[in-house]
Design an enzyme around this catalytic site. Structure first.
Site, short mmCIF file in Angstrom:
data_model
loop_
_atom_site.label_atom_id
_atom_site.label_comp_id
_atom_site.label_asym_id
_atom_site.label_seq_id
_atom_site.Cartn_x
_atom_site.Cartn_y
_atom_site.Cartn_z
CB THR A 190 -0.95 0.05 1.22
OG1 THR A 190 -0.19 0.20 2.43
CG2 THR A 190 -1.84 -1.18 1.29
CG LEU A 229 -5.41 6.40 -2.32
CD1 LEU A 229 -6.06 6.40 -3.69
CD2 LEU A 229 -6.20 7.27 -1.33
CG HIS A 230 -2.73 2.75 3.76
ND1 HIS A 230 -1.41 2.40 3.62
CD2 HIS A 230 -2.72 3.98 4.35
CE1 HIS A 230 -0.64 3.36 4.08
NE2 HIS A 230 -1.39 4.33 4.53
CG ASP A 231 -8.44 1.15 4.43
OD1 ASP A 231 -9.00 1.94 5.20
OD2 ASP A 231 -7.57 0.34 4.81
#
Ligand code: RIB
Ligand code: CA
Length: 319
Positions: free
Chosen positions: A194, A240-242
C-alpha cells in the site's frame, strides 16, 4: 455475472471512504453489509461516516452495523491527526439518519456467514470485530470464503511505530487471534504494497475537473490527507491503503505475494509486527498470503475506470 458477496469491515477514515466508493461502483460486488469499529475514529462516527458515504452514493439500502468501541485489550487510539475530527478529512458530506445505524456488527457477521455461502470479508480496520465474531462462534466464522485484510508491515517500516502498521498496532491481540484461528484464505495487504499506491496532485486535479459530487468529496477529503503527509513527512501525496485492499479483492492480479506462517507480536516495542516465516524455519503450515509486489498503475486504472469511467477519454493519458 456471479457477483462476489462481501461484508466490508471499516473505520472510515479517508482511505476507507475511497475503498467504499470503489466497492459501491463495482457491479460485480454484492455488498451484504458494512460493519464499523473504533479505529481511525470512534465506532459511532465510523458508522455515521459509512452512512454519509452510502447516502452520497445513493445506496442507503446497504445496512450499516456498529461494532466494537475499541480494541480487545489496548485502549482505543484514534488517528484524528490523519483523518480529521470528523474522520473524513473534515470534508462536508450530508448526514444520514442516525437511526439507520444497526447494532451488533459481530452478530451480523455470524448470521450472514451462517445463512449464506461464499461470503467474503474485506477488513479495512483493526480486526476487533472479526476476532469477537470468531470467539463467539469459530466454526461459523470459518465458513468465510476469504478475508482480504489491509494490515501489517512485513519488510517495510510501520506507520505507528518502527514496525507497527495502524490496524495491527491498534489491536494486535485481535490481529493475532484471527491469524491464529483462521482456517479460510487470509490475505495481508500490508504497507509493503500500500505504500506504493500514492494519490498525487494530478489525480486530485482530475477529481476537481470532473466536478461531480463523488469527485468533489474525494478532492476535499484528500486535501486533509495531503496536508498530513506534508506536515509529517514533507512528501506530496497520500497513500490509499484501504482502496488497494478493496481493489485487490476485486482484481487479485494487482498484487503478488507468498504464502507463509504469520504471527503478530502483541506486546512490547514490536507490538503489531507480523512475523512472517518466509523461509519456513518453524515448519508450520501457512495461514496467510503476504503481498509484497503491486502494480500501482494498474490500481489507478482500475480505480478511475470503475469510479469515473464516464471521463475515461479525459483521464487515461494521465494514468
Ligand atoms: O495503516 C493504514 C490503515 O490504518 C488504514 O486502514 C487506515 O484507514 C487506518 O485505519
Ligand atoms: Ca481503515
Amino acid at each position: 455475472m456471479i457477483r462476489k458477496k462481501v461484508i466490508i469491515d471499516c473505520d472510515p477514515g479517508i482511505d476507507d471512504a475511497f475503498a467504499l466508493i470503489l466497492a459501491l461502483k463495482c457491479e460485480e460486488l454484492d455488498i451484504l453489509g458494512i460493519t464499523t469499529v473504533g479505529g481511525n475514529i470512534q465506532a459511532i462516527t465510523s458508522a455515521k461516516n459509512a452512512l454519509k458515504i452510502l447516502k452520497l452514493m445513493g445506496r442507503l439500502d446497504i445496512p450499516v452495523y456498529m461494532g466494537a468501541e475499541g480494541p480487545l485489550k489496548r485502549k482505543l487510539v484514534t488517528a484524528k491527526e490523519v483523518h480529521g475530527k470528523d474522520g473524513l478529512g473534515n470534508a462536508f458530506l450530508e448526514e444520514a439518519e442516525e437511526s439507520l445505524i444497526l447494532e451488533n456488527a459481530t452478530d451480523f457477521i455470524l448470521s450472514t456467514l451462517r445463512e449464506q455461502e461464499d461470503v467474503s470479508i474485506v477488513a479495512l480496520a483493526p480486526l476487533t470485530n472479526l476476532a469477537i465474531a470468531m470467539n463467539k462462534d469459530m466454526d461459523t466464522f470459518n465458513k468465510v470464503k476469504e478475508v482480504v485484510c489491509m494490515g501489517g508491515a512485513f519488510k517495510v517500516p510501520g506507520n505507528c511505530s518502527p514496525v507497527g502498521e495502524f490496524n495491527f498496532w491498534a489491536d494486535p491481540h485481535a490481529a493475532q487471534y484471527v491469524l491464529e484461528n483462521i482456517k479460510s484464505p487470509f490475505t495481508m495487504v500490508g504497507l509493503d504494497v500500500t505504500s506504493k499506491v500514492k494519490l498525487t496532485p494530478i489525480h486530485r486535479e482530475l477529481f476537481r475537473h470532473f466536478n461531480t459530487p463523488i469527485s468533489k468529496f474525494l478532492f476535499d477529503s484528500s486535501r486533509f490527507y495531503f496536508d498530513f503527509y506534508w506536515d509529517k513527512k514533507r512528501t506530496i501525496g497520500c497513500l490509499l491503503h484501504d482502496a488497494l485492499a478493496m481493489a485487490y479483492f476485486i482484481d487479485n492480479t494487482l498484487c503478488q505475494g507468498f504464502d507463509s506462517y504469520v504471527e503478530v507480536v502483541t506486546e512490547g516495542i514490536a507490538m503489531g509486527k507480523p512475523i512472517a516465516d518466509e523461509e519456513n524455519f518453524y515448519n508450520k503450515s501457512s495461514n496467510c498470503l503476504v503481498l509484497n509486489e503491486v502494480n500501482a498503475d494498474k490500481f489507478f486504472k482500475l480505480f478511475f475506470n470503475k469510479v469515473f469511467g464516464e471521463f475515461r477519454k479525459d483521464y487515461e493519458k494521465f494514468l
